[in-house]
Write a protein that holds these residues in place. Structure first.
Motif, PDB file in Angstrom:
ATOM      1  N   ASP A  97       0.823  -1.210   0.000  1.00  0.00           N
ATOM      2  CA  ASP A  97       0.000   0.000   0.000  1.00  0.00           C
ATOM      3  C   ASP A  97       0.855   1.258   0.000  1.00  0.00           C
ATOM      4  OD1 ASP A  97      -2.840  -1.004   0.342  1.00  0.00           O
ATOM      5  OD2 ASP A  97      -1.902  -1.944   2.067  1.00  0.00           O
ATOM      6  N   ALA A 144      -6.235   0.710   7.179  1.00  0.00           N
ATOM      7  CA  ALA A 144      -6.804   1.745   6.314  1.00  0.00           C
ATOM      8  C   ALA A 144      -7.017   3.052   7.069  1.00  0.00           C
ATOM      9  CB  ALA A 144      -8.118   1.263   5.712  1.00  0.00           C
ATOM     10  N   VAL A 153     -11.369   3.570  -0.316  1.00  0.00           N
ATOM     11  CA  VAL A 153     -11.331   2.180   0.141  1.00  0.00           C
ATOM     12  C   VAL A 153     -12.330   1.390  -0.683  1.00  0.00           C
ATOM     13  CG1 VAL A 153     -11.932   0.603   2.008  1.00  0.00           C
ATOM     14  CG2 VAL A 153     -10.552   2.618   2.501  1.00  0.00           C
TER      15      VAL A 153
END
Length: 328
Positions: A97, A144, A153
């Protein structure tokens, strides 16, 4: 900040910078790149602005992130499809990520992070697997909202039954073939949506929401991983999942959570907020979990799971969990 929900067979779009964000699954290679340029040019000639943030599934290694933009100059952002560990018995990190988020930070489009509750498929092919997902639905959301803080998301998925990460209700009108029903039918996941709702609110506002109703969401498989079944094949990574009942407590104040199954009992203090706990499968056959919320020594709510954990009688290898909940 935006939220998307993956529905297989559909390309979902969100609005960013006054136009639509288009996503895709795969699409690497020269042909895919040419097609993206043609599509963008055709739309722009009609006054339609589109932002492309595709999911290139071959781009998972953080070391490949640096070459992403130069290799695919048509893209405006990136969607990281990978929301499960990669054939390892350990939690997924945010390395992918953060690397790809940084790689597209200078572009005009979004970085899209995927979250998913589970990954198991057993359709009788070489790609049949179970990924280590025991507590994934909690810690991936934590990544997240606390660590990555992406632009968008995307939940994987609403109704991909064959890969066991559906959070929607099982639709009896959907044809699942001959094998998927053997591990999907009866294994409801609806209560996972309650967990999603909590974290969606957190993601949108930037702060953990105030909990007004005590709830425990729990999940567990119906068979231990060492079971021998009469049909099907043991999936890849079958040794990784823990044989346990998992519970995520979302509490408005402090309480004791009891998890019991057979001769095994675990009590843990939870709340206020979100707390995870688990209890191992027992040696006894045909046992059903018991879950309770207690405050000041008194039980305020309790329930049993709707599916037994069995050590015998398995007819098809199944690592898909049953998901339930209890509220005060």
């Amino acid at each position: 900040m935006l939220l998307r929900l993956l529905v297989p067979g559909m390309v979902l779009a969100a609005e960013v910078n006054g136009g639509s964000v288009g996503g895709s699954y795969k699409g690497v290679g020269d042909a895919g790149e040419r097609k993206r340029w043609v599509q963008k040019s055709a739309l722009q000639s009609q006054g339609i602005h589109i932002t492309l943030a595709p999911a290139f599934t071959t781009y998972r290694d953080p070391s490949s992130a640096a070459s992403l933009v130069s290799t695919f100059p048509s893209i405006d952002g990136f969607f990281n499809w990978w929301s499960w560990p990669a054939d390892v018995g350990e939690n997924l990190t945010t390395a992918t990520d953060l690397a790809y988020q940084a790689a597209v930070s200078s572009l005009s489009g979004p970085y899209i992070m995927s979250v998913s509750p589970w990954q198991f498929k057993n359709l009788g092919g070489a790609s049949d697997w179970v990924q280590y997902s025991d507590t994934l639905w909690n810690y991936r959301w934590q990544q997240a909202v606390n660590d990555v803080k992406p632009d968008i998301v995307e939940i994987i998925s609403w109704n991909d039954y064959a890969e066991s990460h559906y959070i929607g209700d099982i639709n009896p009108k959907v044809y699942l073939g001959t094998q998927a029903p053997l591990y999907v039918d009866g294994f409801i996941h609806a209560a996972w949506r309650d967990v999603a709702q909590y974290y969606i609110s957190w993601f949108k506002t930037g702060s953990a929401p105030t909990i007004t109703k005590d709830e425990v969401v729990f999940w567990y498989r119906a068979w231990p991983k060492a079971i021998e079944c009469s049909t099907g094949a043991l999936p890849r990574n079958a040794a990784y999942p823990e044989d346990a009942v998992f519970a995520l407590a979302m509490l408005k104040d402090t309480a004791t959570i009891t998890l019991a199954i057979g001769s095994n009992t675990v009590n843990f203090t939870a709340g206020p907020g979100v707390t995870m706990g688990s209890v191992p499968f027992p040696p006894e056959d045909s046992q059903v979990p018991y879950i309770a919320i207690s405050k000041d020594g008194a039980t305020v709510a309790d329930t049993h799971g709707s599916m037994y954990v069995n050590h015998s009688g398995c007819t098809y290898y199944n690592f898909n969990p049953f998901v339930g909940s209890i509220t005060e």
